[in-house]
Design a protein around this motif. Sequence first.
Motif, PDB file in Angstrom:
ATOM      1  N   SER A   1       0.826  -1.208   0.000  1.00 32.42           N
ATOM      2  CA  SER A   1       0.000   0.000   0.000  1.00 32.42           C
ATOM      3  C   SER A   1       0.863   1.261   0.000  1.00 32.42           C
ATOM      4  CB  SER A   1      -0.945   0.002   1.204  1.00 32.42           C
ATOM      5  OG  SER A   1      -0.219   0.126   2.409  1.00 32.42           O
ATOM      6  N   VAL A   2       2.010   1.226   0.687  1.00 32.03           N
ATOM      7  CA  VAL A   2       2.914   2.383   0.675  1.00 32.03           C
ATOM      8  C   VAL A   2       3.467   2.609  -0.728  1.00 32.03           C
ATOM      9  CG1 VAL A   2       5.146   3.209   1.506  1.00 32.03           C
ATOM     10  CG2 VAL A   2       3.504   2.238   3.108  1.00 32.03           C
ATOM     11  N   ILE A   3       3.847   1.532  -1.406  1.00 28.98           N
ATOM     12  CA  ILE A   3       4.381   1.648  -2.770  1.00 28.98           C
ATOM     13  C   ILE A   3       3.317   2.181  -3.719  1.00 28.98           C
ATOM     14  CG2 ILE A   3       5.221   0.310  -4.740  1.00 28.98           C
ATOM     15  CD1 ILE A   3       6.712  -1.453  -2.700  1.00 28.98           C
TER      16      ILE A   3
ATOM     17  N   TRP B   1       3.174  10.288  -7.266  1.00 32.94           N
ATOM     18  CA  TRP B   1       4.087  10.672  -8.346  1.00 32.94           C
ATOM     19  C   TRP B   1       3.311  10.959  -9.627  1.00 32.94           C
ATOM     20  CZ3 TRP B   1       5.307   7.883 -12.900  1.00 32.94           C
ATOM     21  CH2 TRP B   1       6.337   8.454 -13.657  1.00 32.94           C
ATOM     22  N   VAL B   2       2.332  10.095  -9.936  1.00 27.92           N
ATOM     23  CA  VAL B   2       1.533  10.286 -11.152  1.00 27.92           C
ATOM     24  C   VAL B   2       0.698  11.561 -11.046  1.00 27.92           C
ATOM     25  CG1 VAL B   2      -0.411   9.344 -12.478  1.00 27.92           C
ATOM     26  CG2 VAL B   2       1.477   7.864 -11.818  1.00 27.92           C
ATOM     27  N   LEU B   3       0.122  11.818  -9.875  1.00 25.79           N
ATOM     28  CA  LEU B   3      -0.725  13.005  -9.717  1.00 25.79           C
ATOM     29  C   LEU B   3       0.080  14.301  -9.744  1.00 25.79           C
ATOM     30  CD1 LEU B   3      -3.218  11.751  -7.000  1.00 25.79           C
ATOM     31  CD2 LEU B   3      -3.695  12.186  -9.410  1.00 25.79           C
ATOM     32  N   GLU B   4       1.310  14.291  -9.221  1.00 25.50           N
ATOM     33  CA  GLU B   4       2.112  15.505  -9.173  1.00 25.50           C
ATOM     34  C   GLU B   4       2.925  15.741 -10.440  1.00 25.50           C
ATOM     35  OE1 GLU B   4       4.451  15.172  -5.662  1.00 25.50           O
ATOM     36  OE2 GLU B   4       2.717  15.326  -4.334  1.00 25.50           O
ATOM     37  N   ARG B   5       3.034  14.755 -11.274  1.00 24.38           N
ATOM     38  CA  ARG B   5       3.819  14.872 -12.502  1.00 24.38           C
ATOM     39  C   ARG B   5       3.099  15.808 -13.468  1.00 24.38           C
ATOM     40  NH1 ARG B   5       4.259  10.804 -17.136  1.00 24.38           N
ATOM     41  NH2 ARG B   5       6.257  11.342 -18.060  1.00 24.38           N
ATOM     42  N   PRO B   6       3.820  16.742 -14.108  1.00 24.35           N
ATOM     43  CA  PRO B   6       3.139  17.642 -15.047  1.00 24.35           C
ATOM     44  C   PRO B   6       2.655  16.869 -16.289  1.00 24.35           C
ATOM     45  CG  PRO B   6       5.513  18.077 -15.004  1.00 24.35           C
ATOM     46  CD  PRO B   6       5.232  17.060 -13.958  1.00 24.35           C
ATOM     47  N   THR B   7       1.539  17.329 -16.825  1.00 23.66           N
ATOM     48  CA  THR B   7       1.004  16.682 -18.020  1.00 23.66           C
ATOM     49  C   THR B   7       1.873  17.036 -19.224  1.00 23.66           C
ATOM     50  OG1 THR B   7      -0.422  18.549 -18.535  1.00 23.66           O
ATOM     51  CG2 THR B   7      -1.338  16.818 -17.107  1.00 23.66           C
ATOM     52  N   ARG B   8       1.627  16.369 -20.322  1.00 25.08           N
ATOM     53  CA  ARG B   8       2.383  16.630 -21.546  1.00 25.08           C
ATOM     54  C   ARG B   8       2.188  18.074 -22.002  1.00 25.08           C
ATOM     55  NH1 ARG B   8       1.119  12.464 -25.968  1.00 25.08           N
ATOM     56  NH2 ARG B   8       2.169  11.167 -24.443  1.00 25.08           N
ATOM     57  N   ALA B   9       0.953  18.560 -21.890  1.00 24.83           N
ATOM     58  CA  ALA B   9       0.676  19.953 -22.286  1.00 24.83           C
ATOM     59  C   ALA B   9       1.429  20.936 -21.381  1.00 24.83           C
ATOM     60  CB  ALA B   9      -0.826  20.219 -22.232  1.00 24.83           C
ATOM     61  N   GLU B  10       1.495  20.652 -20.089  1.00 25.18           N
ATOM     62  CA  GLU B  10       2.229  21.529 -19.180  1.00 25.18           C
ATOM     63  C   GLU B  10       3.731  21.501 -19.475  1.00 25.18           C
ATOM     64  OE1 GLU B  10      -0.669  21.276 -15.233  1.00 25.18           O
ATOM     65  OE2 GLU B  10       0.975  19.843 -15.470  1.00 25.18           O
ATOM     66  N   ARG B  11       4.247  20.332 -19.805  1.00 21.00           N
ATOM     67  CA  ARG B  11       5.671  20.247 -20.150  1.00 21.00           C
ATOM     68  C   ARG B  11       5.969  21.027 -21.431  1.00 21.00           C
ATOM     69  NH1 ARG B  11       4.988  14.737 -18.578  1.00 21.00           N
ATOM     70  NH2 ARG B  11       4.936  14.095 -20.755  1.00 21.00           N
TER      71      ARG B  11
ATOM     72  N   LEU C   1       3.454   5.752  -5.774  1.00 18.35           N
ATOM     73  CA  LEU C   1       3.303   5.775  -7.227  1.00 18.35           C
ATOM     74  C   LEU C   1       2.144   6.682  -7.635  1.00 18.35           C
ATOM     75  CD1 LEU C   1       4.247   4.643  -9.950  1.00 18.35           C
ATOM     76  CD2 LEU C   1       2.626   2.773  -9.623  1.00 18.35           C
ATOM     77  N   ALA C   2       1.036   6.611  -6.912  1.00 16.56           N
ATOM     78  CA  ALA C   2      -0.121   7.457  -7.230  1.00 16.56           C
ATOM     79  C   ALA C   2       0.212   8.930  -7.027  1.00 16.56           C
ATOM     80  CB  ALA C   2      -1.313   7.050  -6.373  1.00 16.56           C
TER      81      ALA C   2
END
Length: 93
Positions: free
Chosen positions: A58-60, A67-77, A64-65
């Motif tokens: 559950s920690v992993i 990281w995915v939520l905080e990662r900028p989208t392709r449009a933001e990049r 991971l969730a």
Amino acid sequence: MRDLGVAIIGAGIIALLVVVALAVELVTHPIRTLALVLHKLAALAAGLALILALIVGSVIIRALAEWVLERPTRAERRAMKRAAAQIPGGTTM
């Protein structure tokens, strides 16, 4: 409060009876009793390992969730890349 005392005394008596029964079994059937004790310890270890694995999993998954939520989208990049290219002396990625 009285019920708690009765429960503690009852649990103590049951634990004492289990220890006496285990001692008698150990004297009469030593190999069988040791196998039974090892079996119970293995079951306890397996249960604890399962709980620990669920906790670690559950920690992993949460990390991971996040990281995915905080990662900028392709449009933001793309927008950051364009903004960096428009700044004089800015670095491009």
